[in-house]
Design an enzyme around this catalytic site. Structure first.
Site, PDB file in Angstrom:
ATOM      1  N   SER A  63      -1.087  -1.648   3.236  1.00 40.23           N
ATOM      2  CA  SER A  63      -1.972  -1.006   2.263  1.00 40.23           C
ATOM      3  C   SER A  63      -3.000  -2.037   1.812  1.00 40.23           C
ATOM      4  CB  SER A  63      -1.166  -0.511   1.056  1.00 40.23           C
ATOM      5  OG  SER A  63      -0.674  -1.625   0.333  1.00 40.23           O
TER       6      SER A  63
ATOM      7  N   ASP B  68      -3.298   1.003   6.152  1.00 41.81           N
ATOM      8  CA  ASP B  68      -2.776   2.264   5.614  1.00 41.81           C
ATOM      9  C   ASP B  68      -3.690   2.733   4.466  1.00 41.81           C
ATOM     10  OD1 ASP B  68      -0.912   4.320   5.287  1.00 41.81           O
ATOM     11  OD2 ASP B  68       0.304   3.161   3.876  1.00 41.81           O
TER      12      ASP B  68
ATOM     13  N   HIS C 146       4.187  10.836  -1.375  1.00 42.81           N
ATOM     14  CA  HIS C 146       4.621   9.432  -1.316  1.00 42.81           C
ATOM     15  C   HIS C 146       5.685   9.186  -2.386  1.00 42.81           C
ATOM     16  CE1 HIS C 146       0.438   8.542   0.437  1.00 42.81           C
ATOM     17  NE2 HIS C 146       1.302   8.237   1.379  1.00 42.81           N
TER      18      HIS C 146
ATOM     19  N   HIS D  56       2.995  11.413   6.415  1.00 38.44           N
ATOM     20  CA  HIS D  56       3.140  10.388   5.382  1.00 38.44           C
ATOM     21  C   HIS D  56       4.315  10.766   4.483  1.00 38.44           C
ATOM     22  CE1 HIS D  56      -0.664   7.929   5.631  1.00 38.44           C
ATOM     23  NE2 HIS D  56      -0.817   8.813   6.596  1.00 38.44           N
TER      24      HIS D  56
ATOM     25  N   ASN E 282       7.772   3.784   3.471  1.00 37.13           N
ATOM     26  CA  ASN E 282       7.581   2.607   2.637  1.00 37.13           C
ATOM     27  C   ASN E 282       8.637   2.522   1.530  1.00 37.13           C
ATOM     28  OD1 ASN E 282       6.380   0.331   1.407  1.00 37.13           O
ATOM     29  ND2 ASN E 282       5.241   1.646   0.007  1.00 37.13           N
TER      30      ASN E 282
HETATM   31  P1  13P Z   1       6.882   6.699   1.335  1.00 39.73           P
HETATM   32  O1  13P Z   1       6.620   5.587   0.391  1.00 39.73           O
HETATM   33  O2  13P Z   1       7.163   7.972   0.639  1.00 39.73           O
HETATM   34  O3  13P Z   1       7.907   6.358   2.346  1.00 39.73           O
HETATM   35  O4  13P Z   1       5.491   6.956   2.120  1.00 39.73           O
HETATM   36  C1  13P Z   1       4.925   5.931   2.862  1.00 39.73           C
HETATM   37  C2  13P Z   1       3.581   6.307   3.382  1.00 39.73           C
HETATM   38  O5  13P Z   1       3.291   7.451   3.623  1.00 39.73           O
HETATM   39  C3  13P Z   1       2.629   5.227   3.630  1.00 39.73           C
HETATM   40  O6  13P Z   1       1.380   5.699   3.991  1.00 39.73           O
END
Ligand code: 13P
Length: 288
Positions: A50, A85, A178, A208, A232
């Site tokens: 990111s 990202d 997310h 995502h 993530n």
């Molecule tokens: P999470 O944090 O919900 O796993 O999503 C990660 C993501 O989509 C990164 O772009």
């Protein structure tokens, strides 16, 4: 092996009905755990960065140089893509210059015409350099690295407009969020996913918010054209829990504090386990 674009690995995944995992990195330990797991399991992998994580690691050049050096020093032979990202327009150019092999331009908050114009320009640049490009239509819900999205289902016609520009992969909002899913989450909209797939044909789709989506929904999404899944939060939670436990158990407290390498080891091991579990669900083990 040098960094590769995500194009081949995603096209293979789409044809083989599995998905490649994108795991976000935050530091050296995170990166090492993911690379080790991918190599051990012979799985292709995408390292997501990111803009916030890039800044934390002192800049995208540091990240690109670190990952390239680790691939060499660790004798990593599986395909690895280094991917920005949720990139801003400016962030995309910074990562291209820094040596990333894959870029996500998140123009989902722009009016569709502006998203189209900026994505089109980046398609030209990335194609010229052999980099893969991910675009987004319909924002992903939740909060990630300070970027808050309300979550909406993408308009399949807008998806087609962006896909037709020649991007490598498309992230379409299908009710995904997310971070952790709220108890009243309605689940993924497979209706939207099928409608998008119908419009974009053989374009690999990206899911995502891979943390906390039930396995049956993941498998169904893959059967409907999802070829890349981003994770993530689940790694962060695993890291946090393992580190918390280690500190609570009080090892290495001999008036000198913790040995930083030992302190980070349980978290790194927990990330390896999480990545392995996800790769098993995604079906990408042995696909390198
Ligand atoms: P999470 O944090 O919900 O796993 O999503 C990660 C993501 O989509 C990164 O772009």
């Amino acid at each position: 092996m040098a960094l590769v674009s995500a194009k081949d690995m995603l096209n293979k995944a789409l044809a083989g009905k599995y998905a490649v995992g994108q795991f976000n990195i935050n530091n050296l330990e995170w990166t090492k755990s993911i690379l080790q797991t991918a190599q051990e399991l012979q799985a292709p992998v995408i390292l997501g960065v990111s803009e916030g994580a890039g800044k934390y690691m002192t800049g995208f050049k540091t990240v690109a140089d670190m990952v390239k050096a680790m691939i060499e020093e660790m004798n990593i032979t599986v395909p690895v893509a280094l991917h920005l990202d949720h990139g801003t327009y400016e962030g995309c150019y910074k990562c291209i210059k820094a040596g990333f092999s894959s870029i996500m331009f998140d123009g989902s908050h722009y009016p569709i015409e502006e998203n189209v114009a900026k994505t089109k320009e980046l398609v030209g640049v990335c194609n010229g350099l052999g980099l893969s490009l991910e675009a987004e239509v319909g924002s992903i819900g939740g909060e990630e690295d300070g970027v808050v999205g309300m979550g909406e289902c993408a308009d399949p016609d807008e998806c087609k407009k962006i896909a037709d520009l020649g991007v490598t992969m498309l992230a379409a909002g299908i009710g995904n969020i997310h971070g952790k899913y709220p108890a009243n989450w309605k689940g993924l909209s497979f209706e939207t996913l099928a409608a998008v797939k119908e419009k974009v044909g053989d374009m690999p789709l990206v899911l995502h918010g891979g943390t906390g989506i039930p396995t049956d929904m993941i498998k169904k999404a893959i059967s409907l054209g999802v070829a890349k899944i981003n994770v993530n939060t689940e790694c962060q939670l695993a890291f946090q829990e393992a580190t918390r436990k280690y500190i609570e158990e009080g090892k290495d407290l001999q008036g000198k504090g913790f040995d930083p390498r030992k302190l980070l080891a349980p978290g790194a091991a927990a990330i390896k386990e999480t990545v392995k579990e996800k790769m098993e669900i995604f079906g990408c083990i042995g696909k390198a």
